[in-house]
Design a protein around this motif. Structure first.
Motif, PDB file in Angstrom:
ATOM      1  N   ALA A 858       0.820  -1.203   0.000  1.00 54.46           N
ATOM      2  CA  ALA A 858       0.000   0.000   0.000  1.00 54.46           C
ATOM      3  C   ALA A 858       0.859   1.260   0.000  1.00 54.46           C
ATOM      4  CB  ALA A 858      -0.934  -0.018   1.220  1.00 54.46           C
ATOM      5  N   THR A 859       1.975   1.196   0.720  1.00 48.99           N
ATOM      6  CA  THR A 859       2.840   2.383   0.802  1.00 48.99           C
ATOM      7  C   THR A 859       3.895   2.408  -0.301  1.00 48.99           C
ATOM      8  OG1 THR A 859       4.331   1.231   2.294  1.00 48.99           O
ATOM      9  CG2 THR A 859       2.534   2.516   3.286  1.00 48.99           C
ATOM     10  N   GLN A 860       3.973   1.288  -1.104  1.00 54.52           N
ATOM     11  CA  GLN A 860       4.998   1.162  -2.162  1.00 54.52           C
ATOM     12  C   GLN A 860       6.418   1.324  -1.579  1.00 54.52           C
ATOM     13  OE1 GLN A 860       3.977   4.005  -5.213  1.00 54.52           O
ATOM     14  NE2 GLN A 860       2.315   2.711  -6.035  1.00 54.52           N
ATOM     15  N   ALA A 861       6.574   0.838  -0.380  1.00 58.56           N
ATOM     16  CA  ALA A 861       7.877   0.955   0.290  1.00 58.56           C
ATOM     17  C   ALA A 861       8.925   0.089  -0.418  1.00 58.56           C
ATOM     18  CB  ALA A 861       7.742   0.545   1.753  1.00 58.56           C
ATOM     19  N   GLN A 862      10.173   0.602  -0.476  1.00 56.78           N
ATOM     20  CA  GLN A 862      11.310  -0.126  -1.070  1.00 56.78           C
ATOM     21  C   GLN A 862      12.193  -0.662   0.063  1.00 56.78           C
ATOM     22  OE1 GLN A 862      13.351   2.523  -3.713  1.00 56.78           O
ATOM     23  NE2 GLN A 862      11.580   2.772  -5.083  1.00 56.78           N
ATOM     24  N   MET A 863      12.288  -2.004   0.131  1.00 54.20           N
ATOM     25  CA  MET A 863      13.011  -2.671   1.213  1.00 54.20           C
ATOM     26  C   MET A 863      14.383  -3.151   0.699  1.00 54.20           C
ATOM     27  SD  MET A 863      10.783  -2.522   3.687  1.00 54.20           S
ATOM     28  CE  MET A 863      11.480  -3.652   4.855  1.00 54.20           C
ATOM     29  N   THR A 864      15.442  -2.911   1.464  1.00 54.71           N
ATOM     30  CA  THR A 864      16.802  -3.377   1.138  1.00 54.71           C
ATOM     31  C   THR A 864      17.371  -4.143   2.334  1.00 54.71           C
ATOM     32  OG1 THR A 864      17.175  -1.443  -0.236  1.00 54.71           O
ATOM     33  CG2 THR A 864      19.120  -2.705   0.397  1.00 54.71           C
ATOM     34  N   CYS A 865      17.951  -5.320   2.050  1.00 52.51           N
ATOM     35  CA  CYS A 865      18.507  -6.153   3.128  1.00 52.51           C
ATOM     36  C   CYS A 865      19.975  -6.486   2.821  1.00 52.51           C
ATOM     37  CB  CYS A 865      17.716  -7.453   3.292  1.00 52.51           C
ATOM     38  SG  CYS A 865      15.998  -7.183   3.767  1.00 52.51           S
ATOM     39  N   GLU A 866      20.874  -6.289   3.795  1.00 56.69           N
ATOM     40  CA  GLU A 866      22.289  -6.691   3.712  1.00 56.69           C
ATOM     41  C   GLU A 866      22.623  -7.463   4.988  1.00 56.69           C
ATOM     42  OE1 GLU A 866      24.808  -3.366   3.115  1.00 56.69           O
ATOM     43  OE2 GLU A 866      23.861  -2.753   1.215  1.00 56.69           O
ATOM     44  N   LEU A 867      22.584  -8.774   4.888  1.00 58.14           N
ATOM     45  CA  LEU A 867      22.752  -9.629   6.068  1.00 58.14           C
ATOM     46  C   LEU A 867      24.153 -10.233   6.074  1.00 58.14           C
ATOM     47  CD1 LEU A 867      19.282 -11.396   6.059  1.00 58.14           C
ATOM     48  CD2 LEU A 867      19.940  -9.279   7.215  1.00 58.14           C
ATOM     49  N   GLU A 868      25.138  -9.476   6.600  1.00 57.43           N
ATOM     50  CA  GLU A 868      26.492 -10.001   6.750  1.00 57.43           C
ATOM     51  C   GLU A 868      26.524 -11.095   7.805  1.00 57.43           C
ATOM     52  OE1 GLU A 868      30.622  -8.395   8.673  1.00 57.43           O
ATOM     53  OE2 GLU A 868      29.623  -7.044   7.246  1.00 57.43           O
ATOM     54  N   VAL A 869      25.750 -10.892   8.888  1.00 59.04           N
ATOM     55  CA  VAL A 869      25.566 -11.920   9.914  1.00 59.04           C
ATOM     56  C   VAL A 869      24.225 -12.589   9.643  1.00 59.04           C
ATOM     57  CG1 VAL A 869      25.380 -12.407  12.379  1.00 59.04           C
ATOM     58  CG2 VAL A 869      26.919 -10.607  11.572  1.00 59.04           C
ATOM     59  N   GLU A 870      24.254 -13.878   9.347  1.00 59.86           N
ATOM     60  CA  GLU A 870      23.043 -14.580   8.946  1.00 59.86           C
ATOM     61  C   GLU A 870      22.376 -15.315  10.096  1.00 59.86           C
ATOM     62  OE1 GLU A 870      24.194 -17.098   5.798  1.00 59.86           O
ATOM     63  OE2 GLU A 870      24.500 -15.467   4.363  1.00 59.86           O
ATOM     64  N   SER A 871      23.082 -15.534  11.204  1.00 60.79           N
ATOM     65  CA  SER A 871      22.526 -16.322  12.297  1.00 60.79           C
ATOM     66  C   SER A 871      22.781 -15.646  13.627  1.00 60.79           C
ATOM     67  CB  SER A 871      23.162 -17.722  12.300  1.00 60.79           C
ATOM     68  OG  SER A 871      22.703 -18.485  13.394  1.00 60.79           O
ATOM     69  N   LEU A 872      21.797 -15.756  14.560  1.00 64.05           N
ATOM     70  CA  LEU A 872      21.918 -15.191  15.904  1.00 64.05           C
ATOM     71  C   LEU A 872      21.548 -16.245  16.936  1.00 64.05           C
ATOM     72  CD1 LEU A 872      20.355 -11.610  15.807  1.00 64.05           C
ATOM     73  CD2 LEU A 872      22.680 -12.196  16.438  1.00 64.05           C
ATOM     74  N   LEU A 873      22.169 -16.142  18.123  1.00 62.83           N
ATOM     75  CA  LEU A 873      21.779 -16.968  19.255  1.00 62.83           C
ATOM     76  C   LEU A 873      20.892 -16.097  20.151  1.00 62.83           C
ATOM     77  CD1 LEU A 873      22.377 -19.842  20.272  1.00 62.83           C
ATOM     78  CD2 LEU A 873      24.123 -18.867  21.746  1.00 62.83           C
ATOM     79  N   TYR A 874      19.544 -16.237  19.991  1.00 68.30           N
ATOM     80  CA  TYR A 874      18.602 -15.314  20.620  1.00 68.30           C
ATOM     81  C   TYR A 874      17.216 -15.964  20.627  1.00 68.30           C
ATOM     82  CZ  TYR A 874      17.706 -10.477  22.123  1.00 68.30           C
ATOM     83  OH  TYR A 874      17.436  -9.361  22.855  1.00 68.30           O
ATOM     84  N   PRO A 875      16.309 -15.574  21.575  1.00 71.78           N
ATOM     85  CA  PRO A 875      14.916 -16.065  21.525  1.00 71.78           C
ATOM     86  C   PRO A 875      14.248 -15.593  20.236  1.00 71.78           C
ATOM     87  CG  PRO A 875      15.423 -15.214  23.714  1.00 71.78           C
ATOM     88  CD  PRO A 875      16.555 -14.823  22.836  1.00 71.78           C
ATOM     89  N   LYS A 876      13.686 -16.521  19.517  1.00 75.29           N
ATOM     90  CA  LYS A 876      13.141 -16.211  18.186  1.00 75.29           C
ATOM     91  C   LYS A 876      12.002 -15.204  18.257  1.00 75.29           C
ATOM     92  CE  LYS A 876      11.388 -18.460  14.014  1.00 75.29           C
ATOM     93  NZ  LYS A 876      11.089 -19.760  13.369  1.00 75.29           N
TER      94      LYS A 876
END
Length: 985
Positions: A858-876
């Motif tokens: 609806a907002t035509q938002a443009q999303m960009t993702c750069e995931l250098e760290v792909e994994s975390l040890l954290y509560p999902k």
């Protein structure tokens, strides 16, 4: 073991020259820096009585002793320290390859016996002969550093043997069937066999009048009709013919031959006229001129006494041979005339009959031996032979006189004065027609001087062998010494710098790494980015040596990826090929890492000590108890208030400056220090400016062999401020004790207050939790009533009623969401022990965006993702809540005038995982940023939300040891940064 000071001591002329030499400007540098092996070699050759020299390094720098100086001739003294390649350039093709083979270790050793070595040592290329050996000299690290030679010039012996051989051939060349002319030609041909000493020869014999010389023999000039067969001598010159003076300089053959051979063109000779000798020949034992011998001389030999003596010996022997032939012809013509002639010749002559009985001796025999005729005839002549040789002489005579073969023997014959001298006995038989022996004729020639010369040659050989043996012992001693050298050495070949040679010491620098046969940049690639790589290329291109001292280099010594910093002293020296071009580099290095690091530590320690002493206002002292003299630092007397150093300082001076009430204690402390060995004092002193200060001294007492104290060394420091501080500390301690009592009372009050707050917080959580549950029931009822009203009154509702119903629905939804958020806050505050799990950031992000897909579209938002760290040890669920709230805020607070751009990034930051969410939305001012994480904070009222989301995720992040920050600018956008404490798993 010698010292550097004694290196050239008692070394004769060369030792003095070496000591005075300017080594500082020489490539080898000062002798103190020479390798131990080179210094040992120089010391050995200077102390030897045999000719020796050393050629050091690939430049073959020359060192030699006094016995070797005759070999240098006019090259002395400039040969010292010069390159043998330059100094001996005339023979380098002959010996250079051998020397370079020794230095490169391709040749282990080279020995030569009586080797021809042409030398230019007297202004011309001289024919010389040498017996020598070349041996490698190991450097201090065991590699070849130079070459050692023990040598002995045997030119005189070789020439003497060659010339004696020629003389022997001339003496034994008598052919009984040859005429005088045939014999003359034979003699010249025999002399041509020694063309090195006799390039050419002419033999002229005089006629009976002495006015005509006839050419009867020649060699070395060919058969040329232009040579005069006869030379008319108008009158014999008294000096030339009677006295036989030789012509070389003022009476040179060039002038004499012009007058004697003026019609002969110069090209006939094929030799320089200036290199000839005219030697008169006299009948043995008389002054009657027989003829003259023209002998060429060698341009490669000095015309010295030995050469002159050889020519004269040749002339005498030729004269004796010619005379012998003439005598033989005369003897054959008439026995009476023979005997008369035999009495006139200088030789001893005996004749024997067919039975071997001596029947005649000439008067020279009787005069020489002193024997009578009765003591000669028959077999009595044997008495004249030396007793050790008489039996052999009888045996040979009896064996050979019957077969008629000629006899040529050498025996010692007793002279009338009783001296035994060597003689050559030449006996020939005149055969009758039936080939039997009829008459023996024997000539006996004194060859004693010749035999002595031969003995001298033999003695020279024995001395030469002894010298060689001694030199070999020296060489072996040097080799054993040089093999202990500790340096690392390698040879780099060609412009590619290929390891051609490495010694064990060098290889040990890089254990396990392959070096030999590889270029440096392949074997040690880490050197390419260090200055030494450029230096190596510069040495190869320019030929200029490079000396490095304590140069730091980094290497992966064990080839395991770990770089080690090392320090080296080294020399890069260009190696030249036979064409004089650089073809490699010699590397001579010592690792000095331990030395440099130790020095750095010492320097650092000294500097730290100096700084510490100055900073601590400390002064050092060394007090001699016996002399009562004190060596002290510059600031020692300053402690006592003196601007400059006092003349004397001792214990009495210290007592004078000590407060009277502390002196007894000071004396007691000094006595205790001397008794214990540990020095300690702490008196109060009065400085020169009357200021009272407190000092302390620490140190050590030193004793002699009888355990009597001899000196005290230690430090003094002003501890006044410390003493004052101790007093202040004591006061403060008392004050702090009182304050501590008050703090303990206050802590009890705070503990009670904390208990009350804990109960209040628990009651508040219970209230919120209860309120959320109690409110949810009526809200659900109200939502149900609104739905019933819509269903029953739908057609009857007016437009205004619909608007009112919509507002009520929205309010109910907002109230319901607020109650949910409050419940969530309570859960977050209580639920802090959720298990950590390895979760995929990408999967959680995709799940969140799926929930928000409608709003994103609806907002035509443009999303960009750069995931250098792909994994975390954290509560999902908490990671999902964090992402959901941050992305929702980015969409909710978008700017109305531009398309929303949202960027999500993960990265590692100082052992933490950083999550960044950036948007280009409305942004916030500083006041809003400070309040953003408060409960129920909404920065833009026109947007949806309860204002609890950011408060909630901050509590979650804080509970799990992280933190969240925000940067924002009004009208530009906002960036949230979440720091997770755990690294990526």
């Amino acid at each position: 073991m010698f010292t550097d000071k004694d290196l050239f001591k008692d070394g004769g002329e060369m030792g003095a020259l070496m000591e005075a030499h300017d080594w500082r400007n020489h490539p080898l540098g000062e002798p103190s820096g020479w390798p131990t092996s080179l210094k040992a070699g120089v010391r050995i050759l200077l102390g030897s009585g045999f000719p020796m020299f050393i050629w050091w390094s690939e430049e073959f720098y020359m060192f030699h002793n006094d016995p070797y100086l005759p070999a240098l001739g006019n090259k002395h003294p400039q040969a010292l320290g010069a390159s043998a390649r330059v100094m001996w350039k005339e023979i380098w093709e002959l010996v250079g390859g051998i020397a370079e083979g020794i230095l490169s270790a391709s040749t282990r050793q080279f020995n030569a016996q009586e080797m021809l070595v042409p030398l230019n040592r007297s202004g011309f290329m001289e024919e010389t002969y040498w017996t020598f050996s070349y041996s490698p000299i190991p450097n201090d690290d065991g590699s070849v550093g130079g070459m050692f030679c023990a040598c002995n010039e045997v030119t005189d012996e070789v020439l003497g043997q060659r010339r004696l051989s020629t003389v022997k051939e001339i003496a034994s060349a008598i052919n009984q069937s040859f005429s005088v002319k045939q014999t003359s030609q034979q003699l010249c041909e025999l002399m041509s066999g020694n063309s090195s000493d006799i390039p050419y020869s002419l033999l002229y014999l005089l006629d009976s009048t002495g006015t005509t010389a006839t050419l009867l023999g020649q060699s070395g000039v060919g058969s040329n009709p232009l040579l005069p067969a006869e030379i008319a001598l108008a009158a014999p010159e008294p000096d030339e013919l009677r006295l036989g003076r030789q012509c070389r300089e003022s009476e040179h053959a060039g002038d004499r031959l012009k007058s004697r051979f003026e019609n002969v063109p110069a090209e006939v000779w094929g030799h320089e006229l200036g290199q000839a000798m005219v030697l008169p020949m006299y009948q043995p034992g008389e002054n009657q001129l027989l003829g003259f011998l023209v002998l060429g001389t060698s341009l490669q030999l000095p015309y010295n006494a030995a050469y002159q003596g050889f020519h004269q010996l040749l002339a005498d022997q030729v004269a004796a041979t010619i005379t012998h032939v003439k005598t033989r012809f005369e003897l054959e013509g008439n026995e009476h005339r023979l005997r008369q002639l035999a009495n006139s010749v200088p030789h001893l002559i005996l004749t024997a009959n067919a039975h071997g009985h001596v029947d005649y001796g000439n008067k020279q025999w009787y005069a020489y031996t002193g024997l009578t005729e009765a003591e000669t005839l028959g077999h009595a002549w044997i008495k004249a032979i030396h007793p050790n040789e008489a039996a052999e002489a009888v045996h040979i005579w009896q064996k050979t006189h019957d077969n008629g073969k000629s006899i040529l023997l050498e025996y010692r014959i007793r002279r009338a004065d009783g001296q035994y001298r060597w003689h050559r006995i030449h006996a020939v038989a005149k055969k009758n027609e039936a080939c039997g022996t009829k008459k023996w004729y024997g000539t006996i020639t004194d060859i004693h001087d010749q035999k002595l010369a031969e003995a001298e040659v033999q003695q020279s050989k024995e001395q030469e062998l002894a010298a060689y043996a001694a030199a070999e012992i020296h060489r072996q001693n040097l080799e054993r010494l040089f093999m202990q050298a500790p340096a690392a050495i390698c040879i780099l070949s060609g412009p590619e710098m290929v390891y051609e040679f490495i010694n064990p010491k060098y290889q040990n620098l890089f254990p396990g790494r392959q070096l030999l046969g590889l270029p440096v940049n392949v074997a040690l690639p880490e050197i390419v980015h260090q200055p030494n790589w450029t230096i190596l290329h510069n040495v190869f291109q320019t030929g200029e040596a490079y000396i490095g001292n304590e140069v730091p280099l980094s290497f992966d010594r064990h080839n395991k990826g770990v770089m080690e910093k090392m320090y080296f002293n080294f020399i890069y020296k260009a190696r030249y090929n036979h064409l004089g071009k650089v073809d490699g580099i010699l590397v001579f290095a010592y690792e000095v890492t331990d030395l440099v690091e130790a020095r750095h530590k010492v320097e650092s320690s000294e500097e730290h000590l100096r700084i510490a002493l100055e900073a601590g206002n400390m002064a050092s002292f060394n007090y001699d108890i016996l002399s009562q003299q004190t060596i002290r630092s510059a600031n020692h007397d300053q402690l006592f208030g003196y601007a400059s150093e006092l003349l004397d300082w001792n214990i009495d001076e210290l007592l004078k400056h000590t407060l009277p009430e502390d002196r007894d204690n000071l004396v007691m402390q000094i006595k205790e220090s001397i008794s214990s060995g540990k020095f300690f004092i702490n008196p109060r002193i009065r400085r020169k400016d009357s200021d009272v200060r407190w000092i302390e001294g620490y140190g050590k007492v030193f004793y002699d062999k009888k355990q009597q104290p001899v000196r005290i060394a230690g430090l003094l420091t002003d501890v006044t401020e410390r003493k004052r501080a101790e007093q202040m500390l004591q006061n403060l301690t008392q004050e702090l004790a009182a304050a501590n009592t008050a703090i303990q009372l206050r802590n009890k009050e705070l503990a009670k207050t904390n208990e009350q707050l804990t109960r209040t917080n628990a009651d508040l959580d219970n209230f919120v939790y209860t309120a959320s549950h109690d409110l949810r029931s009526p809200i659900n009822s109200m939502e149900g009533l609104l739905l019933v009203l819509k269903d029953e009154l739908g057609p009857k509702l007016t437009k205004e009623d619909h608007v009112l119903m919509e507002h009520l629905t929205k309010s109910m939804t907002k109230l319901n969401n607020t109650i949910k958020d409050l419940s969530e806050i309570v859960k977050v505050q209580k639920d802090t022990d959720q298990p950590l799990e390895a979760i995929s950031v990408k999967e959680v992000l995709v799940d969140v965006l799926a929930d928000m897909e409608t709003k994103v579209q609806a907002t035509q938002a443009q999303m960009t993702c750069e995931l250098e760290v792909e994994s975390l040890l954290y509560p999902k669920k908490y990671l999902r809540s964090i992402l959901y709230n941050l992305l929702s805020n980015a969409l909710n607070y978008r700017h109305p005038d531009r398309t929303p751009r949202i960027k999500v990034r993960t990265e590692t930051n100082e052992q933490q995982t950083l999550l960044t969410v950036t948007d280009n939305g409305l942004g916030m001012n500083e006041r809003q940023v400070k309040k953003i994480f408060g409960m129920f904070q909404r920065m833009h009222p026109h947007t949806e939300g309860s204002g609890i989301g950011l408060y909630t995720i901050k509590r979650v992040i804080d509970n799990y040891g992280g933190r969240i920050t925000v940067d924002s600018k009004v009208g530009e956008g906002t960036t949230f940064r979440v720091y997770f404490p755990d690294p990526p798993r």
